[in-house]
Scaffold this motif. Structure first.
Motif, short mmCIF file in Angstrom:
data_model
loop_
_atom_site.label_atom_id
_atom_site.label_comp_id
_atom_site.label_asym_id
_atom_site.label_seq_id
_atom_site.Cartn_x
_atom_site.Cartn_y
_atom_site.Cartn_z
N THR A 101 127.10 160.85 97.20
CA THR A 101 125.80 160.27 97.52
C THR A 101 124.73 160.69 96.52
N PHE A 102 124.70 161.97 96.19
CA PHE A 102 123.71 162.45 95.22
C PHE A 102 123.86 161.72 93.89
N ALA A 103 125.11 161.56 93.44
CA ALA A 103 125.34 160.88 92.16
C ALA A 103 124.90 159.42 92.23
N SER A 104 125.21 158.75 93.33
CA SER A 104 124.85 157.34 93.46
C SER A 104 123.35 157.12 93.41
N ILE A 105 122.60 158.01 94.06
CA ILE A 105 121.15 157.83 94.16
C ILE A 105 120.42 158.39 92.94
N HIS A 106 120.86 159.56 92.45
CA HIS A 106 120.06 160.29 91.47
C HIS A 106 120.69 160.43 90.08
N LEU A 107 122.01 160.45 89.99
CA LEU A 107 122.65 160.68 88.69
C LEU A 107 122.97 159.39 87.95
N ILE A 108 123.73 158.51 88.60
CA ILE A 108 124.19 157.30 87.91
C ILE A 108 123.04 156.48 87.33
N PRO A 109 121.91 156.31 88.04
CA PRO A 109 120.82 155.51 87.46
C PRO A 109 120.25 156.10 86.16
N LEU A 110 120.44 157.40 85.91
CA LEU A 110 119.92 158.02 84.70
C LEU A 110 120.88 157.92 83.51
N LEU A 111 122.15 157.61 83.78
CA LEU A 111 123.15 157.67 82.72
C LEU A 111 122.98 156.62 81.63
N PRO A 112 122.50 155.40 81.92
CA PRO A 112 122.32 154.45 80.80
C PRO A 112 121.43 155.01 79.68
N LYS A 113 120.36 155.72 80.04
CA LYS A 113 119.47 156.29 79.03
C LYS A 113 120.20 157.36 78.22
N PHE A 114 120.98 158.20 78.90
CA PHE A 114 121.72 159.26 78.20
C PHE A 114 122.77 158.66 77.27
N LEU A 115 123.47 157.64 77.74
CA LEU A 115 124.48 156.98 76.91
C LEU A 115 123.84 156.28 75.71
N ALA A 116 122.66 155.71 75.91
CA ALA A 116 121.98 155.04 74.80
C ALA A 116 121.57 156.04 73.73
N GLN A 117 121.26 157.26 74.14
CA GLN A 117 120.89 158.30 73.18
C GLN A 117 122.09 158.81 72.40
N ARG A 156 123.37 177.49 86.59
CA ARG A 156 121.94 177.45 86.28
C ARG A 156 121.25 176.57 87.31
N ARG A 157 120.25 177.11 87.98
CA ARG A 157 119.55 176.31 88.98
C ARG A 157 118.62 175.32 88.29
N ILE A 158 118.73 174.04 88.67
CA ILE A 158 117.92 173.02 88.00
C ILE A 158 117.05 172.24 88.97
N GLY A 159 117.07 172.58 90.25
CA GLY A 159 116.23 171.87 91.20
C GLY A 159 116.27 172.50 92.58
N PHE A 286 119.05 167.19 79.58
CA PHE A 286 118.57 165.81 79.81
C PHE A 286 118.36 165.56 81.30
N PHE A 287 119.35 165.92 82.12
CA PHE A 287 119.25 165.63 83.55
C PHE A 287 118.10 166.40 84.18
N GLU A 288 117.94 167.66 83.80
CA GLU A 288 116.85 168.46 84.37
C GLU A 288 115.50 167.86 84.02
N ARG A 289 115.31 167.43 82.78
CA ARG A 289 114.04 166.81 82.39
C ARG A 289 113.80 165.50 83.14
N SER A 290 114.86 164.68 83.27
CA SER A 290 114.72 163.37 83.88
C SER A 290 114.59 163.45 85.40
N PHE A 291 115.30 164.39 85.99
CA PHE A 291 115.31 164.51 87.45
C PHE A 291 114.06 165.20 87.97
N ASN A 292 113.47 166.10 87.16
CA ASN A 292 112.25 166.82 87.52
C ASN A 292 111.16 166.53 86.50
N PRO A 293 110.70 165.27 86.40
CA PRO A 293 109.74 164.92 85.35
C PRO A 293 108.41 165.64 85.52
#
Length: 293
Positions: A101-117, A156-159, A286-293
């Motif tokens: 569930t966490f991946a579906s809501i919060h992780l997967i939507p961020l991956l296109p940007k990471f893959l584009a980079q 490493r705690r990120i959130g 990347f995820f920490e920056r994007s998830f906690n803008p």
């Protein structure tokens, strides 16, 4: 013989404890893995593995080679990353694990940007609510929530987020709204078996309250808890992360807000005994920056 490729194959064999496990991670046939290790032993002129009915274990020479080979692979990855410029140009495969569930809501939507980079990078996302063995599954980094069961893990705690008592307006309209933790004993709860169970503990200032809730429905996966709550089966304890879209839309609402529950931590976890790869560190940054803008 490609020395770096042979080193990586040998490392995977030692970490998984078998030719078949290494073959699955490398996506090659088991005979190819066995042949590579045999060629490596022939090249080095030393026996690296002891084979028995209980599996494969490194010899003394093999253990020493394993440690040095692992550092060599990691340093080669670092050298490639530095040559391209820090944080850019990642390539190869990165294997990530996260709860469904966490991946579906919060992780997967961020991956296109990471893959584009990183156009030369391939991602494999393993979705599992269980805390799987990262080494056996060939995971580079896992996103895990709550208390870490293994104190030896590199993490490493990120959130961090609040946990709330949540239900739908429709449920509360029919069952009433609890005013105190004790009122929860009159409600039906959807219990997440990977979470608190049936005893919910609250705190307000110096006061504490623990309530054993009634539950006719217990669920092993967070997605099932979501579905049950949204179907008005009952209320539940959940993190803000689990119901982020519904909290924003008003499809679920929180009660007992004057009482607090222990917060939920989000960790980036790396395999025990292995330095985090440059790819894994770049992803976590990347995820920490994007998830906690």
């Amino acid at each position: 013989m490609d020395r770096l490729a042979s080193m990586e194959t040998f490392i995977r064999v030692v970490e998984t404890g078998s030719f078949s496990g290494a073959a699955r991670q490398l996506r090659v046939g088991q005979p190819a893995v066995s042949k590579t290790v045999a060629q490596l032993e022939n090249y080095l002129g030393v026996k690296l593995l002891t084979r028995s009915t209980r599996g494969l274990t490194p010899t003394e020479a093999g253990l020493g080679y394993f440690e040095r080979a692992k550092r060599a692979i990691e340093e080669a990855d670092e050298a490639e990353l530095a040559a391209r410029g820090a944080g850019t140009g990642l390539k190869g495969r990165l294997r990530i694990c996260a709860a469904v569930t966490f991946a579906s809501i919060h992780l997967i939507p961020l991956l296109p940007k990471f893959l584009a980079q990183h156009p030369d990078l391939d991602l494999e996302v393993v979705l599992d609510d269980r805390q799987i063995d990262l080494v056996q599954e060939g995971i580079d980094v896992a996103l895990r929530m709550g208390k870490l069961l293994d104190s030896a893990l590199t993490a490493r705690r990120i959130g961090r987020c609040k946990r709330l008592v949540l239900g739908t307006p429709g449920y509360f309209e029919c069952a009433g709204t609890p005013a105190t933790p004790a009122d929860l004993s009159k409600h039906q709860a959807v219990v997440y078996l990977q979470g608190e169970g049936s005893v919910w503990s609250f705190q307000r200032d110096s006061s504490e309250a623990a309530v054993k809730v009634q539950s006719r429905l217990k669920v092993t996966a967070a997605e099932g808890v979501r579905a049950a709550v949204l179907a008005h089966v009952g209320l539940t304890i959940a993190s803000e992360w689990m119901f982020t879209p519904e909290l924003r839309s008003g499809a679920v609402c929180a009660v007992l807000s004057e009482w607090s529950l222990p917060p939920l931590d989000l960790w980036a976890v790396f395999p025990t005994g292995r330095a985090a790869t440059a790819k894994a560190r770049a992803f976590v940054d990347f995820f920490e920056r994007s998830f906690n803008p």
